[in-house]
Write a protein that holds these residues in place. Structure first.
Motif, PDB file in Angstrom:
ATOM      1  N   ASP A   1       7.154  29.050   4.895  1.00 23.95           N
ATOM      2  CA  ASP A   1       6.012  29.778   5.270  1.00 23.95           C
ATOM      3  C   ASP A   1       5.899  29.679   6.935  1.00 23.95           C
ATOM      4  OD1 ASP A   1       2.484  28.936   4.817  1.00 23.95           O
ATOM      5  OD2 ASP A   1       3.660  30.487   5.621  1.00 23.95           O
ATOM      6  N   ILE A   2       5.734  31.003   7.391  1.00 20.90           N
ATOM      7  CA  ILE A   2       5.737  31.413   8.634  1.00 20.90           C
ATOM      8  C   ILE A   2       4.819  30.578   9.407  1.00 20.90           C
ATOM      9  CG2 ILE A   2       4.316  33.341   8.760  1.00 20.90           C
ATOM     10  CD1 ILE A   2       6.597  34.707  10.216  1.00 20.90           C
ATOM     11  N   ILE A   3       3.476  30.279   8.673  1.00 19.34           N
ATOM     12  CA  ILE A   3       2.438  29.621   9.588  1.00 19.34           C
ATOM     13  C   ILE A   3       2.894  28.295   9.993  1.00 19.34           C
ATOM     14  CG2 ILE A   3      -0.080  29.267   9.502  1.00 19.34           C
ATOM     15  CD1 ILE A   3      -0.203  31.142   7.233  1.00 19.34           C
ATOM     16  N   THR A   4       3.663  27.660   8.973  1.00 18.73           N
ATOM     17  CA  THR A   4       3.713  26.128   9.073  1.00 18.73           C
ATOM     18  C   THR A   4       5.124  25.591   9.513  1.00 18.73           C
ATOM     19  OG1 THR A   4       4.218  26.005   6.613  1.00 18.73           O
ATOM     20  CG2 THR A   4       1.688  25.341   7.315  1.00 18.73           C
ATOM     21  N   ALA A   5       6.058  26.576   9.509  1.00 19.76           N
ATOM     22  CA  ALA A   5       7.482  26.499   9.885  1.00 19.76           C
ATOM     23  C   ALA A   5       7.542  25.402  10.913  1.00 19.76           C
ATOM     24  CB  ALA A   5       8.181  27.803  10.148  1.00 19.76           C
ATOM     25  N   GLY A   6       8.332  24.464  10.702  1.00 17.67           N
ATOM     26  CA  GLY A   6       8.681  23.112  11.560  1.00 17.67           C
ATOM     27  C   GLY A   6       7.614  22.381  11.775  1.00 17.67           C
ATOM     28  N   ASN A   7       6.696  22.213  10.804  1.00 14.98           N
ATOM     29  CA  ASN A   7       5.843  21.299  10.741  1.00 14.98           C
ATOM     30  C   ASN A   7       5.467  20.605   9.542  1.00 14.98           C
ATOM     31  OD1 ASN A   7       4.088  21.794  13.493  1.00 14.98           O
ATOM     32  ND2 ASN A   7       4.231  23.740  12.691  1.00 14.98           N
ATOM     33  N   SER A   8       4.668  19.457   9.377  1.00 12.05           N
ATOM     34  CA  SER A   8       4.751  18.701   8.315  1.00 12.05           C
ATOM     35  C   SER A   8       3.186  18.609   7.968  1.00 12.05           C
ATOM     36  CB  SER A   8       5.293  17.509   8.274  1.00 12.05           C
ATOM     37  OG  SER A   8       6.557  17.541   8.523  1.00 12.05           O
ATOM     38  N   LEU A   9       2.813  18.691   6.754  1.00  9.17           N
ATOM     39  CA  LEU A   9       1.473  18.417   6.368  1.00  9.17           C
ATOM     40  C   LEU A   9       1.098  17.234   5.623  1.00  9.17           C
ATOM     41  CD1 LEU A   9       0.991  22.232   4.969  1.00  9.17           C
ATOM     42  CD2 LEU A   9       0.757  21.301   7.389  1.00  9.17           C
ATOM     43  N   LEU A  10      -0.058  16.610   6.123  1.00  9.71           N
ATOM     44  CA  LEU A  10      -0.343  15.307   5.595  1.00  9.71           C
ATOM     45  C   LEU A  10      -1.728  15.306   4.792  1.00  9.71           C
ATOM     46  CD1 LEU A  10       0.361  13.145   8.657  1.00  9.71           C
ATOM     47  CD2 LEU A  10       1.384  12.706   6.444  1.00  9.71           C
TER      48      LEU A  10
ATOM     49  N   GLU B   1       0.778  -1.175   0.100  1.00  9.55           N
ATOM     50  CA  GLU B   1       0.077   0.156  -0.052  1.00  9.55           C
ATOM     51  C   GLU B   1       0.752   1.240  -0.005  1.00  9.55           C
ATOM     52  OE1 GLU B   1      -2.318   0.628   3.616  1.00  9.55           O
ATOM     53  OE2 GLU B   1      -0.731  -0.301   4.798  1.00  9.55           O
ATOM     54  N   GLU B   2       0.437   2.344  -0.639  1.00  6.24           N
ATOM     55  CA  GLU B   2       1.062   3.467  -0.794  1.00  6.24           C
ATOM     56  C   GLU B   2       0.992   4.390   0.645  1.00  6.24           C
ATOM     57  OE1 GLU B   2       3.065   5.497  -1.824  1.00  6.24           O
ATOM     58  OE2 GLU B   2       2.309   5.954  -3.878  1.00  6.24           O
ATOM     59  N   THR B   3       1.650   5.282   1.040  1.00  7.86           N
ATOM     60  CA  THR B   3       1.737   5.864   2.355  1.00  7.86           C
ATOM     61  C   THR B   3       0.949   7.276   1.936  1.00  7.86           C
ATOM     62  OG1 THR B   3       3.599   6.826   1.731  1.00  7.86           O
ATOM     63  CG2 THR B   3       3.661   4.836   3.057  1.00  7.86           C
ATOM     64  N   ALA B   4       0.736   7.832   2.870  1.00  7.31           N
ATOM     65  CA  ALA B   4       0.219   9.288   2.876  1.00  7.31           C
ATOM     66  C   ALA B   4       1.155  10.165   2.151  1.00  7.31           C
ATOM     67  CB  ALA B   4      -0.247   9.802   4.228  1.00  7.31           C
ATOM     68  N   LYS B   5       0.727  11.435   1.730  1.00  7.70           N
ATOM     69  CA  LYS B   5       1.601  12.426   1.087  1.00  7.70           C
ATOM     70  C   LYS B   5       2.063  13.306   2.188  1.00  7.70           C
ATOM     71  CE  LYS B   5       2.385  14.973  -3.185  1.00  7.70           C
ATOM     72  NZ  LYS B   5       3.409  15.837  -2.680  1.00  7.70           N
ATOM     73  N   LEU B   6       3.300  13.563   2.387  1.00  4.85           N
ATOM     74  CA  LEU B   6       3.816  14.330   3.504  1.00  4.85           C
ATOM     75  C   LEU B   6       4.552  15.644   2.763  1.00  4.85           C
ATOM     76  CD1 LEU B   6       4.229  14.306   6.671  1.00  4.85           C
ATOM     77  CD2 LEU B   6       6.311  12.914   6.252  1.00  4.85           C
ATOM     78  N   THR B   7       4.123  16.875   3.214  1.00  2.93           N
ATOM     79  CA  THR B   7       4.804  17.742   2.661  1.00  2.93           C
ATOM     80  C   THR B   7       5.476  18.430   4.032  1.00  2.93           C
ATOM     81  OG1 THR B   7       2.822  18.177   1.190  1.00  2.93           O
ATOM     82  CG2 THR B   7       4.398  19.872   1.295  1.00  2.93           C
ATOM     83  N   HIS B   8       6.566  18.923   3.614  1.00  3.64           N
ATOM     84  CA  HIS B   8       7.584  19.469   4.759  1.00  3.64           C
ATOM     85  C   HIS B   8       7.474  20.850   4.439  1.00  3.64           C
ATOM     86  CE1 HIS B   8       9.250  15.811   6.299  1.00  3.64           C
ATOM     87  NE2 HIS B   8       9.787  15.505   5.059  1.00  3.64           N
ATOM     88  N   ALA B   9       6.715  21.594   5.211  1.00  5.36           N
ATOM     89  CA  ALA B   9       6.654  23.097   4.762  1.00  5.36           C
ATOM     90  C   ALA B   9       7.475  24.131   5.757  1.00  5.36           C
ATOM     91  CB  ALA B   9       5.059  23.389   5.471  1.00  5.36           C
TER      92      ALA B   9
END
Lengths: 100, 486
Positions: free
Chosen positions: B140-149, B129-137
């Motif tokens: 951007d000041i709002i998302t710095a230090g986080n990843s989006l799934l 199975e494929e995994t979810a898509k992870l974006t390292h943001a």
């Protein structure tokens, strides 16, 4: 013989659990007790018996390739501790831990 | 290593391709590229506790089809395993994959490099199975230090294709990847778009002194996202490892990341400690029994593979080997070729396809099937050239307009007044004007300078805005020059 404290530590690391030294020592002893119990199986003669992966005997349980609508984005995100727009937001994982 | 040692690179490839099924592999969520984030999910592909997977039969069929196309043996009794690891793109904490009984094993794929055929052995083809898509943001000041799934991708059927370490150069690696993609697309199991991530590639690279039968320490290379990247990355890594050995060092077992912009690889993590995934049989999925009848049924329904198609084009349409292979390896090209070659000369159609048409598609970034160009347009262009209505040069100019506007070539020729002048009287009048206006070159020709005639032909073309029939122009020009010399 059996599991050492180092083995237990490695296991804890893989399960992302943190234990104190005393907790690890206690866990090591309990692990060894469990393994000794299960180890009785090693004395049974299993010559020629194929490994069993499932307690059932059926195979090929499947469905047709028909797409169905799932959850809405709001429902999918309802339990998320953190979100950004329609994305789940998670703490950034350093590259060194990346897998897959 | 002693100075002057020659090294060879040893490469094994691991390719993942997303299956083109309509629904995901273990749940019924739709599979579609580009949907808004987290709109194609359900408790199964979100990894909710207690949600149970249900296998998609077509995903198994596609895996068998891919394995057969790669000349694999099919495992009669196969099962799924849990591969346990911790990463946010994997909500369950494990990936459902296969372990000791992959659906396909021990196959091969022939690739051609510099006219030589090389057989690359395929170790295994398995379904996972494929995994979810992870974006390292990060920026951007709002998302710095986080990843989006985004879980839309999570649970899409994925085949993993692993080769034996048979590849010995960057060229072979690129040829393998191209051939593999052409094969998987031909049998319809994946669209294999590297740029959209539906096909991804990792390379295991080591070097050793040439002639040695021992393998060097492996470096796993990730983030190879194009054919160009696979070539450059392997070139780079082979040179880097050879240099380490040459200077008396040891290549470390590690995972490295290809940085396409910088053109180099960078350390990601060490592999000194073997990864421990605690594989165990997936209790929620029953084993697979793949009958010989089913395999035969799939084999009978297999679409034509690229090599067979290329051979057929050479035999039935008289294409040369290069054109035939290039067209047969791209569904975009071969579909267009067959439609057009039904109405026009095959080799001529092929020439247009690998030439002007491919160039226009590359330059515009528009795929042929998404463009305004229709097979009838090219057939019409070729027919106008053959009948002498337009010259080859004009045809190319008309083609550019057809590509841009989707208008019929005949309409463009009429609107722009481009039809070729073959009328004897009209041509002769132009030729006479040119001779009159260019006494110098005419004299040169008279003095035996044969080359002067091409200048005069060029002037006739200029005068006629490229519409003069070249053969006729040549003939009439010589006649008129002979008369002028008298």
């Amino acid at each position: 013989m059996g599991y050492t404290v180092d083995d237990a530590k490695l296991l804890a690391d893989r399960a992302k659990l943190r234990f104190s030294r005393e907790q690890l020592e206690k866990a090591t002893q309990e692990l060894n007790d469990m393994i000794r119990y299960v180890d009785q199986l090693a004395h049974v003669d299993t010559e020629g018996v194929p490994p069993m992966s499932h307690p059932h005997s059926f195979a090929n349980v499947w469905r047709d390739d028909e797409p169905k609508e799932g959850l809405s984005a709001e429902d999918a995100l309802a339990n998320a501790p953190d979100r950004h727009g329609q994305f789940f937001r998670v703490p950034r994982i350093i590259a060194g831990e990346e897998e897959g | 290593m002693p100075a002057g040692t020659e090294y060879e690179v040893v490469v094994g490839m691991e390719v993942h391709a997303e299956l083109a099924t309509r629904s995901k592999v273990f749940c019924s969520c739709p599979v579609s590229f580009g949907a808004p984030p987290n709109t194609q999910t359900c408790p199964v592909c979100l990894g909710m506790p207690g949600a149970l997977p249900m296998l998609n039969r077509r995903a198994v069929e596609f895996t068998i089809r891919a394995a057969l196309a790669l000349n694999c043996q099919i495992t009669p009794f196969s099962k799924f395993f849990r591969k346990n690891y911790f990463y946010p793109d994997l909500a369950k904490g494990f990936q459902i994959t296969q372990f000791d009984a992959p659906i396909g094993h021990d196959g091969w794929l022939d690739v051609e490099v510099d006219g030589e055929v090389k057989r690359i052995r395929i170790r295994r083809v398995h379904l996972e199975e494929e995994t979810a898509k992870l974006t390292h943001a990060g920026d951007d000041i709002i998302t710095a230090g986080n990843s989006l799934l985004d879980f839309n991708r999570s649970g899409i059927g994925l085949i993993e294709i692993v080769t034996e370490p048979d590849i010995r150069s960057a060229e072979e690696a690129r040829a393998y990847l191209k051939k593999l993609r052409a094969t998987l697309v031909a049998v319809g199991v994946s669209d294999c778009k590297l740029e959209e991530g539906s096909m991804r590639c990792e390379a295991n690279i080591s070097v050793r002194p040439k002639g040695s039968d021992k393998y060097g320490n492996l470096v796993e290379l990730k983030n190879i996202a194009s054919f160009r990247a696979v070539y450059r990355a392997i070139q780079y890594e082979a040179a880097r490892q050879s240099q380490v050995l040459e200077s008396g060092g040891v290549v470390r077992r590690e995972t490295r990341h290809w940085d396409d912009a910088k053109g180099e690889t960078a350390f990601m993590r060490s592999k000194e400690q073997a990864a421990e995934y605690c594989y165990f049989p997936e209790p929620d999925l029953m084993p697979l029994e793949i009958s010989e009848e089913w395999v035969e049924e799939i084999r009978r329904g297999m679409p034509e593979l690229p090599d067979a198609r290329a051979a057929r084009y050479m035999r039935d349409y008289g294409l040369n080997k290069e054109d035939a292979q290039q067209i047969a390896e791209s569904k975009e090209l071969w579909w267009f070729f067959e439609q057009t070659a039904a109405k026009a000369d095959g080799p001529e159609v092929a020439k247009w396809l690998v030439g002007e048409i491919s160039a226009a598609a590359n330059a515009s970034g528009v795929e042929l099937s998404q463009s305004r160009l229709r097979p009838e347009h090219i057939a019409e262009l070729i027919s106008m050239m053959e009948s002498g209505k337009i010259s080859g040069k004009i045809a190319k100019s008309v083609f550019e307009d057809v590509w841009a506007t989707g208008k019929a070539p005949a309409d463009i020729v009429r609107e722009r007044g481009l039809s070729q002048i073959s009328d004897e009287g009209e041509l002769r009048a132009i030729v006479r004007r040119v001779i009159e206006a260019n006494p110098g070159p005419v004299q040169d020709f008279g003095a035996g300078k044969e080359r002067a005639i091409s200048f005069l032909v060029g002037q006739v073309m200029k005068e006629s805005r490229g519409r003069a029939n070249p053969q006729e122009t040549n003939r009439i020009l010589r006649e008129e020059l002979a008369r002028a010399m008298e």
